[in-house]
Design a protein around this motif. Structure first.
Motif, PDB file in Angstrom:
ATOM      1  N   LYS A  94      12.814   0.659   0.831  1.00 14.47           N
ATOM      2  CA  LYS A  94      13.348   1.706   1.769  1.00 14.47           C
ATOM      3  C   LYS A  94      11.323   2.284   2.479  1.00 14.47           C
ATOM      4  O   LYS A  94      10.264   1.981   1.207  1.00 14.47           O
ATOM      5  CB  LYS A  94      13.544   2.904   2.169  1.00 14.47           C
ATOM      6  N   GLU A  95      10.871   1.865   3.755  1.00 16.90           N
ATOM      7  CA  GLU A  95       9.320   1.745   3.793  1.00 16.90           C
ATOM      8  C   GLU A  95       9.133   2.886   3.267  1.00 16.90           C
ATOM      9  O   GLU A  95       7.568   3.117   3.141  1.00 16.90           O
ATOM     10  CB  GLU A  95       9.279   2.246   5.779  1.00 16.90           C
ATOM     11  N   ALA A  96       9.503   4.262   3.169  1.00 14.32           N
ATOM     12  CA  ALA A  96       8.784   5.149   2.537  1.00 14.32           C
ATOM     13  C   ALA A  96       8.471   5.248   1.184  1.00 14.32           C
ATOM     14  O   ALA A  96       8.129   5.703   0.792  1.00 14.32           O
ATOM     15  CB  ALA A  96       9.744   7.015   2.980  1.00 14.32           C
ATOM     16  N   GLU A  97       8.952   4.359   0.361  1.00 18.47           N
ATOM     17  CA  GLU A  97       8.711   4.095  -0.851  1.00 18.47           C
ATOM     18  C   GLU A  97       7.836   3.343  -1.223  1.00 18.47           C
ATOM     19  O   GLU A  97       7.049   3.463  -1.917  1.00 18.47           O
ATOM     20  CB  GLU A  97      10.616   3.674  -1.417  1.00 18.47           C
ATOM     21  N   VAL A  98       7.403   2.110   0.054  1.00 20.81           N
ATOM     22  CA  VAL A  98       6.247   1.691  -0.240  1.00 20.81           C
ATOM     23  C   VAL A  98       4.955   2.415   0.446  1.00 20.81           C
ATOM     24  O   VAL A  98       4.653   3.180   1.436  1.00 20.81           O
ATOM     25  CB  VAL A  98       6.411   0.430   0.467  1.00 20.81           C
ATOM     26  N   HIS A  99       3.772   2.427  -0.289  1.00 14.97           N
ATOM     27  CA  HIS A  99       2.168   3.026  -0.341  1.00 14.97           C
ATOM     28  C   HIS A  99       1.539   2.193  -0.568  1.00 14.97           C
ATOM     29  O   HIS A  99       1.306   1.477  -0.975  1.00 14.97           O
ATOM     30  CB  HIS A  99       1.971   4.434  -1.188  1.00 14.97           C
ATOM     31  N   ASP A 100       0.314   2.090   0.464  1.00 12.22           N
ATOM     32  CA  ASP A 100      -0.731   1.413   0.285  1.00 12.22           C
ATOM     33  C   ASP A 100      -1.803   2.313  -0.736  1.00 12.22           C
ATOM     34  O   ASP A 100      -1.350   2.907  -1.069  1.00 12.22           O
ATOM     35  CB  ASP A 100      -1.962   2.353   2.023  1.00 12.22           C
ATOM     36  N   CYS A 101      -2.113   1.229  -1.607  1.00 10.31           N
ATOM     37  CA  CYS A 101      -3.236   0.911  -2.388  1.00 10.31           C
ATOM     38  C   CYS A 101      -4.207   0.827  -2.495  1.00 10.31           C
ATOM     39  O   CYS A 101      -5.342   1.288  -3.178  1.00 10.31           O
ATOM     40  CB  CYS A 101      -2.089  -0.317  -3.445  1.00 10.31           C
ATOM     41  N   GLY A 102      -5.516   0.894  -0.937  1.00  6.34           N
ATOM     42  CA  GLY A 102      -6.488   0.531  -0.652  1.00  6.34           C
ATOM     43  C   GLY A 102      -7.189  -0.370  -0.985  1.00  6.34           C
ATOM     44  O   GLY A 102      -8.705  -1.055  -0.774  1.00  6.34           O
TER      45      GLY A 102
END
Length: 196
Positions: free
Chosen positions: A170-178
């Motif tokens: 889900k979109e909310a489960e994907v986080h930017d890693c920088g």
């Protein structure tokens, strides 16, 4: 004596850091050359044995012949008659059960390179293989399934990024890693040693 041992040890370790990357590069280039040359090279060696009494292998002849075949294929594909032949060829191969999946996938892959698109859109963190553990992944697509927006994330295995897992999140489960895609690839290939 201890000073001499330290001197040799220090120079030896420094030499390793110079020679090992160079050696790996030469090994990979040699492997790629032999692989590319061997595709047509063995057939050309057999053909030469028909005309020559004492044939011998000519390194690079397979690659040269392959480059000529690719050039003439490109020349054929850029004229009207060649376009028709290629369209007919595509239709023929897309009717053969096993061949159509391999040929179709290969065609899609080359289309990505032809259009200059990167299949990795961005580098991200996802919780995988279990909650609480973060893995570096690459967003390759965004799809909608049963009214829900999902993100396709390719999570590569280390240190070989060509194998891995394509997972839906889900979109909310994907986080930017920088990290940029390039930095994330370096991180994966180095086994986590190169962190930007």
């Amino acid at each position: 004596m201890e000073k001499i041992i330290r001197h040799f040890k220090g120079r030896f370790i420094t030499g390793l850091f110079v020679v090992v990357p160079l050696g790996i590069t030469i090994f990979i280039l040699k492997f790629l050359f032999n692989f590319a040359d061997g595709i047509l090279g063995t057939y050309l060696d057999s053909l030469l044995s028909v005309f020559l009494d004492n044939p011998y292998h000519i390194p690079g002849l397979g690659m040269l012949t392959g480059a000529i075949v690719i050039y003439f294929s490109g020349a054929l594909a850029t004229n009207v008659m060649g376009t028709r032949i290629i369209r007919w060829w595509d239709q023929l191969l897309s009717r053969i059960p096993v061949v159509k999946s391999i040929y179709g996938s290969s065609k899609q892959l080359t289309q990505v390179f032809k259009e200059g698109k990167s299949s990795y859109r961005r580098a991200v963190f996802v919780e995988w293989p279990r909650p609480g553990v973060r893995a570096v992944g690459f967003v390759t697509a965004e799809v909608e399934r049963q009214g829900e927006k999902l993100v396709v994330v390719y999570v590569p295995t280390m240190p070989n990024p060509t194998s891995g897992f394509a997972l839906f999140f889900k979109e909310a489960e994907v986080h930017d890693c920088g990290m940029t895609v390039e930095d994330a690839v370096k991180f994966v290939v180095s086994g986590g040693a190169v962190v930007q």
